[in-house]
Design an enzyme around this catalytic site. Structure first.
Site, PDB file in Angstrom:
ATOM      1  N   CYS A 197      -8.361   5.756  -5.423  1.00  0.00           N
ATOM      2  CA  CYS A 197      -8.200   5.918  -4.244  1.00  0.00           C
ATOM      3  C   CYS A 197      -8.440   7.657  -4.224  1.00  0.00           C
ATOM      4  O   CYS A 197      -7.800   8.100  -5.470  1.00  0.00           O
ATOM      5  CB  CYS A 197      -6.546   5.619  -4.280  1.00  0.00           C
ATOM      6  SG  CYS A 197      -6.026   5.942  -2.650  1.00  0.00           S
ATOM      7  N   CYS A 236       1.054  -1.418   0.066  1.00  0.00           N
ATOM      8  CA  CYS A 236      -0.320   0.204   0.027  1.00  0.00           C
ATOM      9  C   CYS A 236       1.159   0.857   0.404  1.00  0.00           C
ATOM     10  O   CYS A 236       1.220   1.576   1.287  1.00  0.00           O
ATOM     11  CB  CYS A 236      -0.760  -0.019   0.969  1.00  0.00           C
ATOM     12  SG  CYS A 236      -2.660   1.208   0.716  1.00  0.00           S
TER      13      CYS A 236
END
Length: 424
Positions: free
Chosen positions: A354, A160
């Site tokens: 995102c 991530c």
């Protein structure tokens, strides 16, 4: 009557509990088991680390929230899962039997992968938990009195990368506001093969845009970075070339560092025979169900997703909020179908969306689907992303307080980005 146990109470577990309760008839019991007794909005941790948020503003006590919805809560860590007996053993020795188990634990933060790293006896910080973010801020307040070099980035096997970029730019913004940015050289050290890879093979022009951002903010970077060890004030990095051969050895000095660690599966989950891959992530089928145990489902960072592509330094694929949201909804619908005598048929939408805050601006990316080739490959920057991230935080916290289960990404984020029509 069935007993559904949800293991984990984060961004996946809490919405799972609310949606499960809203979907299933009242006679079915739902219990949430978590190692901590509070919910934390993890995406806001970078703000906590520079003092823009405090713990109170991004955490909520779990028990009263769930009790209002008729959901039981146990605030104790799970030490053992007996999948054959459908039973959990807790830290205090108590046991919990289940008919269905939903695993949403998130990852184990495996700082031991790199000697000398991590906030627990090591020399680097993390923003993966609110505790870690508070630890950074405590040291940051002292750092500001006598600033120096900073290293930010991601270790090998990290999956991530967005929070590392976010934190680099948030820290840059905070230092500029304090008018001491010129005293703080920043180096971005990442296991990605290039800037903007993000564990996704890049999204749109993420490479060019993020390289430009780093340059304009006077940050140097090292990619294909295999961080091998960390000592006080010094990070040892072997930089590989595109073929995996050693290109250059670096000793990067720092006074403070925030490095996202490698992820693994949590111990209790990883120890279940045939449940996980070698890294401890749950192996699931297209319906979010364990491939070995038909009454175990899983969603979020703890599931096994293969890397988008092989990289010289190992990188994982991220599990973003929209993906987790659809995983949860698929699990709820599939368990409901089974309880109604039908078969599981709902699949998650594995798309990556995102909103990355850069302090006073931000970047949004959309990869539909996550694994290329894609139908949508979109990356944009603007101050509106910073504002959208703030709005998202406030909305999600309100959703947790109210115990609602509406899908945030489909209802708000995708509409705001104007792309709902592209994925229907």
């Amino acid at each position: 009557m069935a007993h559904i146990v949800i293991m984990g109470a984060g961004i996946g577990g809490m919405p799972a509990a609310y949606e499960m309760r809203a979907t299933l008839p009242a006679e079915h019991r739902i219990t949430v088991v978590s190692a901590v007794d509070y919910f934390q909005f993890t995406p806001s941790n970078p703000w906590v680390a520079v003092g823009w948020r405090d713990r109170k503003s991004i955490t909520l006590p779990i028990a009263p929230l769930l009790e209002k919805k008729g959901i039981a809560f146990i605030g104790k860590a799970v030490t053992t899962i007996d999948a054959a007996a459908n039973r959990l053993t807790l830290k205090d020795g108590a046991t919990v039997d289940y008919d269905y188990l939903v695993i949403t634990t998130g990852p184990k933060l495996f700082f031991d992968e790199v000697p000398g790293s991590g906030p627990h006896g090591g020399h680097t910080h993390s923003v993966c938990t609110v505790d870690h973010a508070e630890g950074f801020f405590k040291d940051y307040e002292e750092f500001l009195k006598n600033p120096g070099p900073v290293v930010i980035g991601a270790m090998p096997f990290a999956s991530c990368f967005g929070p590392a970029y976010e934190f680099a730019f948030i820290l840059d913004t905070d230092l500029r506001r304090r008018k001491i940015r010129h005293k703080v050289p920043i180096t971005f050290v990442t296991s990605e093969p290039y800037i903007g890879h993000l564990g996704l093979g890049g999204v749109g022009d993420s490479k060019g845009m993020l390289e430009s951002e780093l340059r304009s903010h006077d940050m140097k970077w090292i990619t294909n970075a295999k961080t091998t060890k960390v000592e006080a004030g010094k990070m040892f990095v072997t930089q590989l070339d595109d073929h995996g051969a050693v290109f250059k050895e670096h000793e990067v000095p720092f006074k403070m560092s925030m490095m996202l660690p490698a992820f693994k599966g949590v111990d209790a989950v990883a120890a279940v025979p045939n449940l996980c891959n070698p890294r401890g992530f749950v192996l699931i089928d297209e319906y979010q169900r364990s491939k070995a145990y038909k009454n175990i489902f899983s969603a979020g960072v703890c599931v096994a997703i293969p890397p988008v592509e092989a990289t010289p330094v190992p990188t994982g694929a991220p599990k973003t909020g929209y993906m987790i949201e659809t995983m949860i909804s698929a699990i709820v619908h599939n368990i409901a179908d089974e309880l109604n005598g039908s078969t599981a048929s709902t699949k998650a939408t594995w798309n990556a969306i995102c909103l990355a805050d850069f302090g006073d601006t931000g970047a949004a990316f959309v990869a539909l689907p996550q694994i290329p080739p894609r139908n949508v490959n979109w990356f944009k920057k603007g101050k509106w992303v910073h504002l959208a991230k703030i709005a998202f935080e406030k909305y999600f916290m309100r959703k947790m307080k109210n115990g609602t289960s509406e899908p945030i990404y489909e209802k708000y984020v995708l509409k705001a980005l104007g792309i709902v029509r592209l994925i229907r």
